[in-house]
Write an enzyme that holds these catalytic residues in place. Structure first.
Site, short mmCIF file in Angstrom:
data_model
loop_
_atom_site.label_atom_id
_atom_site.label_comp_id
_atom_site.label_asym_id
_atom_site.label_seq_id
_atom_site.Cartn_x
_atom_site.Cartn_y
_atom_site.Cartn_z
N LYS A 19 0.81 -1.22 0.00
CA LYS A 19 0.00 0.00 0.00
C LYS A 19 0.84 1.28 0.00
O LYS A 19 0.41 2.32 -0.49
CB LYS A 19 -0.95 0.00 1.20
CG LYS A 19 -2.04 -1.05 1.14
CD LYS A 19 -3.03 -0.78 0.01
CE LYS A 19 -4.23 -1.72 0.06
NZ LYS A 19 -5.18 -1.46 -1.03
N GLU A 46 -9.77 5.91 2.94
CA GLU A 46 -10.51 4.80 3.53
C GLU A 46 -9.55 3.67 3.83
O GLU A 46 -8.48 3.59 3.24
CB GLU A 46 -11.59 4.32 2.56
CG GLU A 46 -11.13 3.34 1.49
CD GLU A 46 -10.11 3.90 0.50
OE1 GLU A 46 -9.30 3.10 -0.03
OE2 GLU A 46 -10.10 5.11 0.26
N SER A 82 1.78 -9.75 -0.57
CA SER A 82 1.42 -8.33 -0.54
C SER A 82 1.59 -7.67 0.82
O SER A 82 1.67 -6.44 0.90
CB SER A 82 -0.01 -8.15 -1.03
OG SER A 82 -0.92 -8.91 -0.23
#
Length: 401
Positions: free
Chosen positions: A94, A116, A383
């Site tokens: 991210k 969010e 991830s």
């Protein structure tokens, strides 16, 4: 941002029939401003240099492409390689997108950032970048996710962000996005909405894909250096789909490389308690874009379930929907029980604790490799790391600390 499938989306923001801008009129100028600012930044070598410098010296890129020898031996088939996004700063992929959009917001003169988050990793990444760039940060997070991911809530607050609990609807990621959009409509002049995945209205699916494509560009160069060839398969988990699209996109034109996205089957596709939009959904509009969605016969969005908060979302990015319909990618679904097996498997074979989102891809990638030959290569995108999920795993497995 390097090698991508830049012909998509088209000028109207569509990937085939998917994508677009389905938003209130008050947001159309903001989306137009964002698109122009992004295209200008993308063409500016100074912006790209700044992004690449921070990726290297702040995020810790390139992340390794790790041959998982013990896991490969355990499965007895193809070589499994892990793209170690869990080793990036903040512990997940991210940060790549948060950094790129943070720099873009700064370039646009926006001083207030909203975002969010579901699993909390995008929230932590956004709060991290805002602290580094001296930007005000507000994170919307569903009440249920706040309870499930309390370590990440603490991290966001330590980084100076305000975390706003969303108590409406299913109190998860879908509702956090709803509240963030309401905030943006109200404060559009001063506020930048730092969207976290390859969904939402155009140009967000393009922007997030491009910033996340650093994953696939690195993996492509790394596997060529290691094996003098490209992989046979790329495997990644899919909620909204940013980590998968970041891996897939630079390989788009390499048709010999097969893409497999792994969704959350939750308690099973037949149970109705899952989050597998591509496997069990149909076309519709949610959060400003047309894509595959989970909806009832009246077109109402249904509640979803996954043990992994980052996959607990009833939609998916429009480019993934396009990949499904054109056959460029295949999409499968892995249950909660199977994801926990993938979690355990990676812990025991490689000494790596994966995020529960990533554990879905680990499970499927390992089973895929078992049926292949030893001269084949499977890249699985790891991830994120799993420290945020330990309380969920302990509770679900009935373990004692």
């Amino acid at each position: 941002m390097g090698e991508n499938n830049r012909q998509l989306p088209n000028q109207r923001g569509y990937f085939g029939e998917f994508g677009g801008k389905f938003v209130p009129e008050t947001l159309m100028p903001a989306l137009g401003e964002l698109e122009q600012a992004y295209l200008s930044a993308r063409a500016d070598p100074a912006f790209e240099r700044r992004f690449e410098q921070l990726c290297r010296h702040y995020v810790g890129r390139p992340t390794p492409l790790y041959p998982a020898e013990q896991l490969s031996a355990e499965m007895g088939g193809a070589v499994i390689l892990l793209k170690r996004e869990d080793l990036a700063h903040t512990g997940a992929h991210k940060i790549n997108n948060a950094l790129g959009q943070g720099l873009l917001a700064k370039r646009m003169g926006k001083t207030r950032i909203i975002a969010e988050t579901g699993a909390g990793q995008h929230g932590v990444a956004t709060a991290t970048v805002c602290a580094m760039l001296s930007l005000k940060c507000i994170i919307y997070m569903g009440e249920d996710d706040i309870k499930r991911q309390s370590p990440n809530v603490f991290r966001m607050k330590l980084l100076g962000a305000e975390v706003r609990s969303v108590e409406s609807g299913s109190r998860t990621l879908k509702d956090a996005i709803n509240e963030a959009i309401r905030d943006w409509v109200t404060n559009v002049e001063t506020t930048y909405y730092l969207f976290g995945t390859v969904a939402g209205p155009h140009p967000y699916p393009m922007i997030v894909r491009d910033f996340q494509s650093v994953i696939g560009r690195e993996a492509k160069a790394q596997i060529r250096a290691m094996y003098n060839r490209l992989p046979d398969y790329l495997v990644a988990c899919v909620g909204g789909g940013s980590n998968a699209m970041g891996l897939f996109s630079p390989f788009y034109n390499n048709k010999e490389v097969k893409f497999i996205g792994v969704e959350a089957a939750g308690a099973g596709l037949k149970s109705g308690r899952h989050a597998a939009s591509l496997s069990a959904g149909r076309s519709g509009v949610l959060h400003g874009t047309r894509s595959y969605l989970l909806q009832d016969s009246s077109g109402q969005i249904v509640e979803t379930h996954s043990i992994a908060p980052g996959l607990d979302y009833p939609g998916v990015g429009p480019e993934h929907s396009y990949y499904k319909d054109t056959g460029r990618a295949s999409y499968v679904a892995v249950t909660d029980v199977e994801a926990l097996e993938g979690f355990r498997l990676l812990c025991h074979t490689e000494g790596i604790i994966p995020a529960l989102e990533s554990a879905h891809a680990i499970y499927y990638g390992a089973r895929l490799a078992a049926g292949l030959t030893r001269d084949q290569l499977v890249v699985v995108n790891l991830s994120g790391r799993g420290d945020k999920d330990l309380a969920i795993v302990v509770e679900t497995m009935g373990m004692e600390l």
